[in-house]
Design a protein around this motif. Structure first.
Motif, PDB file in Angstrom:
ATOM      1  N   ILE A  64      -6.578  -2.170   7.647  1.00 30.52           N
ATOM      2  CA  ILE A  64      -5.468  -3.073   7.933  1.00 30.52           C
ATOM      3  C   ILE A  64      -4.189  -2.269   8.140  1.00 30.52           C
ATOM      4  O   ILE A  64      -3.865  -1.389   7.334  1.00 30.52           O
ATOM      5  CB  ILE A  64      -5.269  -4.076   6.777  1.00 30.52           C
ATOM      6  CG1 ILE A  64      -6.484  -4.994   6.652  1.00 30.52           C
ATOM      7  CG2 ILE A  64      -3.987  -4.888   6.956  1.00 30.52           C
ATOM      8  CD1 ILE A  64      -6.512  -5.808   5.367  1.00 30.52           C
ATOM      9  N   VAL A  65      -3.464  -2.579   9.213  1.00 31.74           N
ATOM     10  CA  VAL A  65      -2.112  -2.058   9.425  1.00 31.74           C
ATOM     11  C   VAL A  65      -1.215  -3.256   9.726  1.00 31.74           C
ATOM     12  O   VAL A  65      -1.350  -3.891  10.778  1.00 31.74           O
ATOM     13  CB  VAL A  65      -2.049  -1.037  10.571  1.00 31.74           C
ATOM     14  CG1 VAL A  65      -0.626  -0.507  10.711  1.00 31.74           C
ATOM     15  CG2 VAL A  65      -3.018   0.116  10.318  1.00 31.74           C
ATOM     16  N   THR A  66      -0.342  -3.578   8.801  1.00 30.97           N
ATOM     17  CA  THR A  66       0.480  -4.775   8.886  1.00 30.97           C
ATOM     18  C   THR A  66       1.953  -4.431   8.728  1.00 30.97           C
ATOM     19  O   THR A  66       2.296  -3.423   8.100  1.00 30.97           O
ATOM     20  CB  THR A  66       0.067  -5.790   7.794  1.00 30.97           C
ATOM     21  OG1 THR A  66       0.953  -6.915   7.819  1.00 30.97           O
ATOM     22  CG2 THR A  66       0.106  -5.164   6.402  1.00 30.97           C
ATOM     23  N   ASN A  67       2.809  -5.262   9.284  1.00 33.03           N
ATOM     24  CA  ASN A  67       4.247  -5.116   9.029  1.00 33.03           C
ATOM     25  C   ASN A  67       4.684  -5.886   7.787  1.00 33.03           C
ATOM     26  O   ASN A  67       5.852  -5.851   7.416  1.00 33.03           O
ATOM     27  CB  ASN A  67       5.057  -5.597  10.241  1.00 33.03           C
ATOM     28  CG  ASN A  67       5.225  -4.504  11.286  1.00 33.03           C
ATOM     29  OD1 ASN A  67       4.699  -3.405  11.146  1.00 33.03           O
ATOM     30  ND2 ASN A  67       5.941  -4.815  12.350  1.00 33.03           N
ATOM     31  N   LYS A  68       3.752  -6.565   7.128  1.00 30.90           N
ATOM     32  CA  LYS A  68       4.071  -7.271   5.885  1.00 30.90           C
ATOM     33  C   LYS A  68       4.401  -6.239   4.806  1.00 30.90           C
ATOM     34  O   LYS A  68       3.679  -5.252   4.640  1.00 30.90           O
ATOM     35  CB  LYS A  68       2.843  -8.091   5.467  1.00 30.90           C
ATOM     36  CG  LYS A  68       3.093  -9.259   4.537  1.00 30.90           C
ATOM     37  CD  LYS A  68       1.776  -9.950   4.214  1.00 30.90           C
ATOM     38  CE  LYS A  68       1.989 -11.341   3.628  1.00 30.90           C
ATOM     39  NZ  LYS A  68       2.334 -12.327   4.671  1.00 30.90           N
ATOM     40  N   PRO A  69       5.482  -6.412   4.060  1.00 28.53           N
ATOM     41  CA  PRO A  69       5.818  -5.443   3.011  1.00 28.53           C
ATOM     42  C   PRO A  69       4.711  -5.315   1.964  1.00 28.53           C
ATOM     43  O   PRO A  69       3.935  -6.249   1.735  1.00 28.53           O
ATOM     44  CB  PRO A  69       7.097  -6.012   2.402  1.00 28.53           C
ATOM     45  CG  PRO A  69       7.693  -6.851   3.481  1.00 28.53           C
ATOM     46  CD  PRO A  69       6.526  -7.449   4.199  1.00 28.53           C
ATOM     47  N   THR A  70       4.665  -4.180   1.315  1.00 28.51           N
ATOM     48  CA  THR A  70       3.619  -3.876   0.337  1.00 28.51           C
ATOM     49  C   THR A  70       3.541  -4.928  -0.768  1.00 28.51           C
ATOM     50  O   THR A  70       2.442  -5.342  -1.166  1.00 28.51           O
ATOM     51  CB  THR A  70       3.872  -2.491  -0.289  1.00 28.51           C
ATOM     52  OG1 THR A  70       3.888  -1.508   0.744  1.00 28.51           O
ATOM     53  CG2 THR A  70       2.790  -2.141  -1.307  1.00 28.51           C
ATOM     54  N   LEU A  71       4.689  -5.373  -1.261  1.00 25.44           N
ATOM     55  CA  LEU A  71       4.716  -6.335  -2.360  1.00 25.44           C
ATOM     56  C   LEU A  71       3.897  -7.579  -2.023  1.00 25.44           C
ATOM     57  O   LEU A  71       3.064  -8.024  -2.819  1.00 25.44           O
ATOM     58  CB  LEU A  71       6.162  -6.729  -2.667  1.00 25.44           C
ATOM     59  CG  LEU A  71       6.358  -7.838  -3.709  1.00 25.44           C
ATOM     60  CD1 LEU A  71       5.859  -7.388  -5.075  1.00 25.44           C
ATOM     61  CD2 LEU A  71       7.833  -8.242  -3.773  1.00 25.44           C
ATOM     62  N   ILE A  85      -2.159  -0.062   5.436  1.00 20.66           N
ATOM     63  CA  ILE A  85      -0.818   0.445   5.693  1.00 20.66           C
ATOM     64  C   ILE A  85       0.094  -0.761   5.865  1.00 20.66           C
ATOM     65  O   ILE A  85      -0.193  -1.661   6.662  1.00 20.66           O
ATOM     66  CB  ILE A  85      -0.768   1.320   6.963  1.00 20.66           C
ATOM     67  CG1 ILE A  85      -1.776   2.484   6.864  1.00 20.66           C
ATOM     68  CG2 ILE A  85       0.651   1.838   7.199  1.00 20.66           C
ATOM     69  CD1 ILE A  85      -1.494   3.475   5.760  1.00 20.66           C
ATOM     70  N   CYS A  86       1.216  -0.778   5.132  1.00 22.10           N
ATOM     71  CA  CYS A  86       2.120  -1.930   5.144  1.00 22.10           C
ATOM     72  C   CYS A  86       3.407  -1.617   5.905  1.00 22.10           C
ATOM     73  O   CYS A  86       3.652  -0.480   6.311  1.00 22.10           O
ATOM     74  CB  CYS A  86       2.437  -2.348   3.713  1.00 22.10           C
ATOM     75  SG  CYS A  86       0.966  -2.809   2.757  1.00 22.10           S
ATOM     76  N   GLY A  87       4.224  -2.638   6.061  1.00 21.61           N
ATOM     77  CA  GLY A  87       5.433  -2.487   6.853  1.00 21.61           C
ATOM     78  C   GLY A  87       6.450  -1.535   6.270  1.00 21.61           C
ATOM     79  O   GLY A  87       7.313  -1.024   6.998  1.00 21.61           O
ATOM     80  N   ASP A  88       6.372  -1.291   4.964  1.00 18.25           N
ATOM     81  CA  ASP A  88       7.311  -0.370   4.317  1.00 18.25           C
ATOM     82  C   ASP A  88       6.623   0.882   3.776  1.00 18.25           C
ATOM     83  O   ASP A  88       7.216   1.622   2.991  1.00 18.25           O
ATOM     84  CB  ASP A  88       8.073  -1.080   3.198  1.00 18.25           C
ATOM     85  CG  ASP A  88       7.144  -1.746   2.182  1.00 18.25           C
ATOM     86  OD1 ASP A  88       5.912  -1.706   2.376  1.00 18.25           O
ATOM     87  OD2 ASP A  88       7.655  -2.311   1.199  1.00 18.25           O
ATOM     88  N   ALA A  90       8.074   0.727  11.132  1.00 19.09           N
ATOM     89  CA  ALA A  90       6.921  -0.165  11.228  1.00 19.09           C
ATOM     90  C   ALA A  90       6.571  -0.363  12.703  1.00 19.09           C
ATOM     91  O   ALA A  90       7.245   0.172  13.591  1.00 19.09           O
ATOM     92  CB  ALA A  90       7.244  -1.499  10.557  1.00 19.09           C
ATOM     93  N   LYS A  91       5.508  -1.111  12.979  1.00 25.24           N
ATOM     94  CA  LYS A  91       5.186  -1.440  14.360  1.00 25.24           C
ATOM     95  C   LYS A  91       6.395  -2.133  15.013  1.00 25.24           C
ATOM     96  O   LYS A  91       7.048  -2.934  14.351  1.00 25.24           O
ATOM     97  CB  LYS A  91       3.973  -2.379  14.410  1.00 25.24           C
ATOM     98  CG  LYS A  91       2.696  -1.798  13.838  1.00 25.24           C
ATOM     99  CD  LYS A  91       1.571  -2.830  13.800  1.00 25.24           C
ATOM    100  CE  LYS A  91       1.878  -3.986  12.864  1.00 25.24           C
ATOM    101  NZ  LYS A  91       0.800  -4.995  12.776  1.00 25.24           N
TER     102      LYS A  91
END
Length: 224
Positions: free
Chosen positions: A112-119, A138-141, A146-147
């Protein structure tokens, strides 16, 4: 476009690609709007805006004429509201479990590679162990960018030790396609996700366009 027979891994966006999170995201802004006696967002607006992030949802509800400070405050309230109700209406998109089982059976690595923050990603994935146990998240932060930057995708490639040219990336936003193209990965637009009316997926210049997640099996030439 890469030869699908050489694909060794598939990376996915999260919201709008693997998980249908729109109603929980929309619910977070609608609860604020109801509090402030303002019209609620329709499902159509929520689904067209969800992939653009929390601020876009706030602006869809409150308009474009507020001060930067007001938007900051509303976004903070939105995020607090979302985290309190993060998995009330969220579900897998149809076919996702079957797709992931098929990838596993064919020894195709996925992550998964998302721009959603890790929290929020961590909190949400706790409800979905099938996703939380993937090869990489991989998260947005995770990085300072980010993407649509390709760097999060390239970091994921490095962590799974697979060259970008042997990776397919699937997402439901133009930023996903721009990032995967810049990373030299095979790009797949998930046309079943949160597609804005004014930015249709067929205009994103992806290598592939799918209307259902299981269409990936055909692209990868693997049996379901």
């Amino acid at each position: 476009m890469n030869d699908s027979m050489n694909i060794k891994a598939v990376l996915f966006d999260l919201d709008g690609t693997l998980l249908d999170t729109a109603l929980d995201l929309g619910g977070a802004v609608n609860r604020l709007l109801a509090r402030d006696n303002l019209p609620l967002l329709s499902k159509d607006v929520i689904y067209q805006t969800a992939s653009q992030g929390s601020l876009a949802l706030v602006k869809a509800g409150y308009g474009l004429d507020l001060s930067p400070e007001q938007y900051t405050d509303l976004r903070s309230e939105f995020l607090a509201n979302y985290t309190a109700h993060i998995n009330e209406q969220t579900t897998f998109f149809d076919g996702v479990n079957h797709l992931l089982d098929t990838l596993d059976r064919h020894d195709i690595v996925w992550g998964i590679v998302t721009n959603k923050p890790t929290l929020y990603t961590t909190q949400l994935l706790a409800h979905y162990p099938r996703l939380a146990n993937c090869a990489v998240v991989i998260c947005g932060d995770t990085l300072e960018v980010a993407k649509p930057s390709p760097r999060p995708l390239l970091l994921a490639a490095n962590k799974i030790s697979i060259v970008p040219e042997a990776i397919m990336y699937v997402g439901d936003a133009r930023t996903d396609i721009d990032a995967s193209s810049a990373a030299k990965m095979t790009s797949v637009a998930a046309n079943y996700g949160y597609i804005p009316e004014n930015d249709p997926a067929h205009t994103w210049h992806s290598d592939h366009l799918i209307g259902h997640c299981l269409d990936l099996c055909t692209i990868l030439a693997i049996n379901e």
